[in-house]
Structures are given as structure tokens and as C-alpha cells.
Scaffold this motif. Structure first.
Motif, mmCIF file in Angstrom:
data_model
loop_
_atom_site.group_PDB
_atom_site.id
_atom_site.type_symbol
_atom_site.label_atom_id
_atom_site.label_comp_id
_atom_site.label_asym_id
_atom_site.label_seq_id
_atom_site.Cartn_x
_atom_site.Cartn_y
_atom_site.Cartn_z
ATOM 1 N N VAL A 262 14.661 -23.136 13.305
ATOM 2 C CA VAL A 262 15.126 -22.403 12.127
ATOM 3 C C VAL A 262 14.124 -22.635 11.006
ATOM 4 O O VAL A 262 13.841 -23.778 10.641
ATOM 5 C CB VAL A 262 16.529 -22.867 11.686
ATOM 6 C CG1 VAL A 262 16.965 -22.118 10.438
ATOM 7 C CG2 VAL A 262 17.533 -22.661 12.813
ATOM 8 N N LEU A 263 13.571 -21.563 10.472
ATOM 9 C CA LEU A 263 12.588 -21.667 9.402
ATOM 10 C C LEU A 263 13.269 -22.085 8.109
ATOM 11 O O LEU A 263 14.285 -21.512 7.715
ATOM 12 C CB LEU A 263 11.884 -20.323 9.202
ATOM 13 C CG LEU A 263 10.778 -20.269 8.147
ATOM 14 C CD1 LEU A 263 9.611 -21.157 8.556
ATOM 15 C CD2 LEU A 263 10.300 -18.836 7.947
ATOM 16 N N GLU A 264 12.722 -23.117 7.456
ATOM 17 C CA GLU A 264 13.303 -23.567 6.190
ATOM 18 C C GLU A 264 13.106 -22.485 5.135
ATOM 19 O O GLU A 264 11.988 -22.000 4.936
ATOM 20 C CB GLU A 264 12.630 -24.858 5.726
ATOM 21 C CG GLU A 264 13.230 -25.416 4.443
ATOM 22 C CD GLU A 264 12.593 -26.738 4.027
ATOM 23 O OE1 GLU A 264 13.017 -27.291 3.015
ATOM 24 O OE2 GLU A 264 11.676 -27.195 4.723
ATOM 25 N N PRO A 265 14.177 -22.078 4.461
ATOM 26 C CA PRO A 265 14.039 -20.994 3.471
ATOM 27 C C PRO A 265 13.277 -21.455 2.240
ATOM 28 O O PRO A 265 13.161 -22.653 1.967
ATOM 29 C CB PRO A 265 15.494 -20.661 3.122
ATOM 30 C CG PRO A 265 16.238 -21.931 3.392
ATOM 31 C CD PRO A 265 15.551 -22.567 4.574
ATOM 32 N N TYR A 266 12.751 -20.487 1.516
ATOM 33 C CA TYR A 266 12.053 -20.803 0.278
ATOM 34 C C TYR A 266 13.046 -21.343 -0.751
ATOM 35 O O TYR A 266 14.193 -20.900 -0.816
ATOM 36 C CB TYR A 266 11.373 -19.557 -0.295
ATOM 37 C CG TYR A 266 10.236 -19.039 0.538
ATOM 38 C CD1 TYR A 266 9.158 -19.858 0.857
ATOM 39 C CD2 TYR A 266 10.230 -17.735 1.011
ATOM 40 C CE1 TYR A 266 8.105 -19.385 1.626
ATOM 41 C CE2 TYR A 266 9.179 -17.253 1.782
ATOM 42 C CZ TYR A 266 8.118 -18.088 2.086
ATOM 43 O OH TYR A 266 7.084 -17.627 2.846
ATOM 44 N N PRO A 267 12.637 -22.305 -1.580
ATOM 45 C CA PRO A 267 13.528 -22.793 -2.642
ATOM 46 C C PRO A 267 13.765 -21.707 -3.682
ATOM 47 O O PRO A 267 12.994 -20.753 -3.797
ATOM 48 C CB PRO A 267 12.756 -23.985 -3.229
ATOM 49 C CG PRO A 267 11.320 -23.703 -2.899
ATOM 50 C CD PRO A 267 11.333 -22.991 -1.571
ATOM 51 N N LEU A 268 14.840 -21.870 -4.442
ATOM 52 C CA LEU A 268 15.214 -20.845 -5.412
ATOM 53 C C LEU A 268 14.176 -20.685 -6.520
ATOM 54 O O LEU A 268 14.072 -19.619 -7.121
ATOM 55 C CB LEU A 268 16.580 -21.183 -6.019
ATOM 56 C CG LEU A 268 17.759 -21.144 -5.037
ATOM 57 C CD1 LEU A 268 19.043 -21.542 -5.752
ATOM 58 C CD2 LEU A 268 17.906 -19.756 -4.430
ATOM 59 N N LEU A 272 6.859 -23.486 -2.886
ATOM 60 C CA LEU A 272 6.925 -23.972 -1.521
ATOM 61 C C LEU A 272 7.016 -25.492 -1.499
ATOM 62 O O LEU A 272 6.431 -26.180 -2.332
ATOM 63 C CB LEU A 272 5.691 -23.523 -0.734
ATOM 64 C CG LEU A 272 5.552 -22.016 -0.510
ATOM 65 C CD1 LEU A 272 4.241 -21.722 0.202
ATOM 66 C CD2 LEU A 272 6.709 -21.486 0.310
#
Length: 274
Positions: A262-268, A272
């Protein structure tokens, strides 16, 4: 020693009681509670929903060796290709004696993919969803069983997300592919799921120009169908990956659970994580 050489007896003065809200000198410091352990499924403080939790085995150096052995023995097959312009990769395991397993698995998958195109692809002129998109207002369309299942899911998710999830935005999508100017209020109004009505009789549109795009949900429906039909055909395990939508049954040949990255999503904040 007092004046005149006489001694004076010392008197101990009892300490004053502490004022309300303050600690006296004899009061011991309150012990600090140890920080509560984080719930990780392993410590006694963890709560595991649904029964006992066992730490899963991850991939090991033996994986490739075992997979190669099972391929050579005819127990494992990897099928790859493209459906609806989206690549797929499916691993099937046959320990139940399925005859012609590779051909059987491929036909099972292709049959579902064909049904998806004929039912849900608005790129196909004579598909069911294209017929719905061409439907006149207040005309009833009796959906197929597959379409009925997906429409019910659409209605549920649209309601749960308060309209954020809305597959009826196809008119807006088509507009912005050709234009940079803002959409008209009328176009925005008909690009909503509320332009469709589902009754016991079937599906109707309140606006003849309303259209839907079901490709995203249909892909999820498809891999559910593929997994179930492979199981019904006698395959003991499968790993179905169609463009990132994944469904697994059974276990990996090594006996562990299947794993999916599962690719870690970008922070809000948009930065990165290094």
C-alpha cells in the motif's frame, strides 16, 4: 540559652495545616502513571476485534523458490494481460484437481471482463450503461442483475458520503475535457446522482441529458466476481489484481497470508516524508 544564664525549654510549634488546594510539607508527591502502551495487537492492553489475533508471516527468501516449484508442478499459474485498457495480473492455485486449470482460469476471468464491458463501459456504444445514458426522461430501464448490484452500491455510498461520491458527473467530465470555461448551472444540476431514481420497477432519469460513469465501481465488482467464480471452479486460492484493485482468497503457497503493498499517501501539507 536565655539571659541570666538560665536555660529555656524549647517548644515545638506544630505546623500549620495546609491551605486548601496546596500540598503540605509532609504530603508525598503523587506518583506519575506510566504511559499506556499503544494497542498493537500483541500486548495485553490491546483490544482485538473479532477474536484472537496472530501476527502474520511476511514474505521470506523462500517465496520465489516455493512459487517456482509450484509453477513447475502445475499447481500455480500467473495470468497477465489487459482488460478495458487496464492491465491485470492474476495468480491462481490449483490443488483441488481442476482440469485444464490455466485455460479454465483464463476463461473464467475473460467471461467476467466481457460482462463488465457489455454492462458498465460507457465507451461501448451498445453497453447497458450507454443505453441508460441515452434514456429519455421518465422512461423506465429494467437493469440486469449485475447492474442492479452496482446501482445499489452507488446509492449507498452516495448517501453515506452525502453526495461527495457521485458517478453522475460524466457530463461535467466531458465538458471540462473540451472546455476551460466554467460549467453552466444547468449542467452542474444534471450532473448529480439525484438526476436518477431507482424504484421497484427499475431505473429512471429526471433529466434526459443525465449520464453516469460506473467504471470505477464496476472494476471492484468485477474482481469480487472473478475471485468468487475462481473459487466456485475449484481453485483453492487466488490473487486478483486489476489496475490496483485487489481481492485474494486462500493463502500464499508458503502457507502465509497474501500480502499487498500500500503506497503511503501524501501528507496534507503537501510535503513528502523523507
Amino acid at each position: 540559652m536565655g539571659s541570666g544564664g538560665s536555660t529555656s525549654k524549647s517548644h515545638e510549634v506544630p505546623p500549620s495545616p495546609p491551605k486548601e488546594g496546596t500540598a503540605g510539607p509532609a504530603a508525598a508527591a503523587a506518583p506519575q502513571a506510566a504511559p499506556a502502551p499503544k494497542a498493537d495487537g500483541e500486548t495485553s492492553a490491546s483490544q482485538v476485534v473479532g477474536g484472537a489475533w496472530t501476527k502474520p508471516k511476511g514474505p521470506s527468501p523462500d517465496d520465489e523458490k516455493v512459487v517456482a516449484e509450484w509453477k513447475a508442478d502445475g499447481r500455480l499459474f500467473v495470468l497477465e494481460g489487459v482488460w478495458c485498457a487496464v492491465p491485470y495480473k492474476v495468480t491462481v492455485i490449483n490443488t483441488g484437481g481442476v482440469e485444464a486449470p490455466e485455460a479454465t482460469a483464463q476463461k473464467t476471468l475473460d467471461d467476467v471482463a466481457t460482462e463488465v464491458e457489455k454492462t458498465f463501459s460507457h465507451f461501448i456504444e451498445d453497453s447497458e450503461v450507454s443505453a441508460i445514458n441515452k434514456l429519455a426522461a421518465d422512461t423506465v430501464h429494467v437493469p440486469s442483475e449485475a447492474m442492479k448490484q452496482v446501482l445499489n452500491i452507488v446509492s449507498t455510498i452516495n448517501r453515506m458520503t452525502r453526495g461527495v461520491f457521485d458517478p453522475a458527473i460524466l457530463p461535467l467530465t466531458q465538458h471540462y475535457k473540451k472546455n476551460q470555461c466554467p460549467a453552466s448551472p444547468d449542467l452542474i444540476a444534471r450532473s448529480k446522482w439525484s438526476s436518477f431514481k431507482i424504484t421497484d420497477e427499475g431505473l429512471m432519469k429526471t433529466n434526459a441529458e443525465a449520464m453516469m460513469d460506473l467504471c470505477g465501481l464496476a472494476k471492484g465488482w468485477a474482481i469480487d466476481q472473478m475471485s468468487q467464480k475462481l473459487k466456485d471452479a475449484g481453485f483453492t486460492a487466488s490473487y486478483v489484481d486489476w489496475g490496483g484493485d485487489i481481492k485474494v482468497t486462500g493463502q500464499h503457497p508458503t502457507g502465509r497470508n497474501w500480502t499487498a503493498a500500500v503506497l503511503e499517501p501524501y501528507p496534507l501539507d503537501g510535503n513528502l516524508v523523507e
